[in-house]
Design a protein around this motif. Structure first.
Motif, PDB file in Angstrom:
ATOM      1  N   GLY A  68      25.269  38.359   0.755  1.00  0.00           N
ATOM      2  CA  GLY A  68      26.237  37.927  -0.236  1.00  0.00           C
ATOM      3  C   GLY A  68      27.486  38.781  -0.236  1.00  0.00           C
ATOM      4  N   LEU A  69      27.326  40.078  -0.021  1.00  0.00           N
ATOM      5  CA  LEU A  69      28.483  40.966   0.044  1.00  0.00           C
ATOM      6  C   LEU A  69      29.332  40.685   1.271  1.00  0.00           C
ATOM      7  CD1 LEU A  69      26.649  44.184  -1.130  1.00  0.00           C
ATOM      8  CD2 LEU A  69      28.511  43.063  -2.359  1.00  0.00           C
ATOM      9  N   LEU A  70      28.679  40.441   2.408  1.00  0.00           N
ATOM     10  CA  LEU A  70      29.422  40.076   3.619  1.00  0.00           C
ATOM     11  C   LEU A  70      30.202  38.780   3.393  1.00  0.00           C
ATOM     12  CD1 LEU A  70      26.722  40.862   6.332  1.00  0.00           C
ATOM     13  CD2 LEU A  70      28.772  42.204   5.843  1.00  0.00           C
ATOM     14  N   ASP A  71      29.551  37.817   2.756  1.00  0.00           N
ATOM     15  CA  ASP A  71      30.211  36.529   2.498  1.00  0.00           C
ATOM     16  C   ASP A  71      31.417  36.680   1.577  1.00  0.00           C
ATOM     17  OD1 ASP A  71      28.264  35.349   4.061  1.00  0.00           O
ATOM     18  OD2 ASP A  71      27.077  34.612   2.358  1.00  0.00           O
ATOM     19  N   ARG A  72      31.426  37.731   0.759  1.00  0.00           N
ATOM     20  CA  ARG A  72      32.527  37.944  -0.188  1.00  0.00           C
ATOM     21  C   ARG A  72      33.563  38.942   0.337  1.00  0.00           C
ATOM     22  NH1 ARG A  72      28.110  36.266  -2.572  1.00  0.00           N
ATOM     23  NH2 ARG A  72      28.151  35.158  -4.569  1.00  0.00           N
ATOM     24  N   GLY A  73      33.484  39.269   1.621  1.00  0.00           N
ATOM     25  CA  GLY A  73      34.513  40.101   2.230  1.00  0.00           C
ATOM     26  C   GLY A  73      34.273  41.593   2.153  1.00  0.00           C
ATOM     27  N   LEU A 107      34.075  45.210  -6.226  1.00  0.00           N
ATOM     28  CA  LEU A 107      32.698  45.265  -5.735  1.00  0.00           C
ATOM     29  C   LEU A 107      31.717  45.011  -6.879  1.00  0.00           C
ATOM     30  CD1 LEU A 107      30.541  45.766  -3.626  1.00  0.00           C
ATOM     31  CD2 LEU A 107      30.855  48.241  -3.967  1.00  0.00           C
ATOM     32  N   GLY A 108      31.997  45.560  -8.045  1.00  0.00           N
ATOM     33  CA  GLY A 108      31.134  45.279  -9.193  1.00  0.00           C
ATOM     34  C   GLY A 108      31.083  43.801  -9.518  1.00  0.00           C
ATOM     35  N   ARG A 109      32.232  43.133  -9.471  1.00  0.00           N
ATOM     36  CA  ARG A 109      32.262  41.698  -9.740  1.00  0.00           C
ATOM     37  C   ARG A 109      31.454  40.930  -8.691  1.00  0.00           C
ATOM     38  NH1 ARG A 109      31.930  40.742 -13.861  1.00  0.00           N
ATOM     39  NH2 ARG A 109      32.769  38.638 -13.779  1.00  0.00           N
ATOM     40  N   ALA A 110      31.548  41.360  -7.421  1.00  0.00           N
ATOM     41  CA  ALA A 110      30.789  40.696  -6.362  1.00  0.00           C
ATOM     42  C   ALA A 110      29.291  40.878  -6.565  1.00  0.00           C
ATOM     43  CB  ALA A 110      31.217  41.239  -4.998  1.00  0.00           C
TER      44      ALA A 110
END
Length: 286
Positions: free
Chosen positions: A111-116, A167-170
């Motif tokens: 999910g983090l990779l998908d969000r950049g 990052l917290g929002r992601a």
């Protein structure tokens, strides 16, 4: 979907356990009040009834070094050894073995990779006191699986304060999308103003009391706009050479969603200001 049951952000003082468990006649005058405050804070996590913990901290050059220091890293191991030799020797922190949750770690990483966010990962991560201190203070039985996330607050160039907030929002959006009925608590520890090894390390209070009071106000009211307008790498350095750990507190507010904190406490421990915050997201209040 998973429930984000609570978000906790606090300072992490490695001497807490030693200071509050040594013989009473040897304890510092503040020990009893310090213990009372920590145990009250612990109840905010207990009330949330979490099934697992997402833990955010920073490696103190125990496992990550200047030859290869990622900005952000997630642990993906089935279990984690914790506590390095110098932490046992100097702080009296015992060794731990914490269970991991590889399913959430893998889901979070993708999910983090998908969000950049191009996260590094480790299948053999050993945890230091930035993770173990909040275990000691908020979940001393160490009975819940963890997903550890490390952030770079020590080795310039550092990510920006805004990047920590983003990052917290992601992380929040990934937890909200996680296909599980588990109750997840996010716990992160950083600093307010802090001086390590510099001339302001052992003053009668933290190196920048004015910043400390302002930071507590920002976090307790969820005022991310003021923080992003005011907090820079330069302003944090002016408040103390290790104040950059405050960006982890900003990250935790990102997970919480910039709401007013449900629980706020602080403790002036002569050379540093300890602070404790808990948010119960809407729909997850205990």
């Amino acid at each position: 979907m998973a429930t984000l049951a609570a978000v906790l952000a606090s300072t992490h003082h490695p001497f807490y356990l030693k200071a509050t468990t040594m013989p009473v006649e040897q304890q510092m005058p503040q020990a009893a009040e310090w213990k009372r405050k920590v145990e009250a804070y612990r109840e905010t996590l207990t009330k949330a009834r979490p099934d697992l913990l997402v833990m955010i901290g920073s490696d103190h050059f125990h496992q990550l070094f200047l030859d290869n220091y990622p900005q952000f890293l997630i642990g993906k191991a089935p279990r984690y050894d914790a506590t390095f030799y110098n932490e046992e020797r100097e702080f009296g922190i015992p060794k731990y073995v914490l269970e991991g949750d590889t399913d959430l770690s893998n889901f979070m990483h993708q999910g983090l990779l998908d969000r950049g966010f191009d996260f590094a990962f480790s299948n053999e991560l050993k945890l230091d006191h930035s993770i173990i201190c909040p275990i000691i203070t908020t979940r001393p039985q160490a009975d819940l699986p963890v997903v550890p996330i490390y952030t770079n607050i020590f080795a310039p160039p550092l990510p920006s304060p805004r990047r920590f907030w983003e990052l917290g929002r992601a992380i929040r959006s990934i937890i909200d999308e996680y296909p599980s009925d588990k109750r997840i608590a996010a716990i992160g520890t950083g600093h307010l103003s802090l001086e390590l090894g510099g001339p302001r390390q052992f003053g009668e209070q933290g190196p920048d009391p004015e910043f400390d009071l302002q930071a507590i106000e920002w976090l307790s009211t969820g005022n991310i706009e003021a923080m992003l307008d005011s907090v820079t790498h330069e302003s944090m350095a002016a408040s103390g050479n290790a104040t950059h750990g405050f960006m982890v507190m900003m990250l935790m507010l990102g997970i919480a969603g910039a709401d007013k904190a449900s629980y706020v406490d602080s403790f002036d421990l002569f050379h540093t200001m300890e602070a404790y915050f808990t948010w119960y997201p809407e729909g997850a209040r205990p």
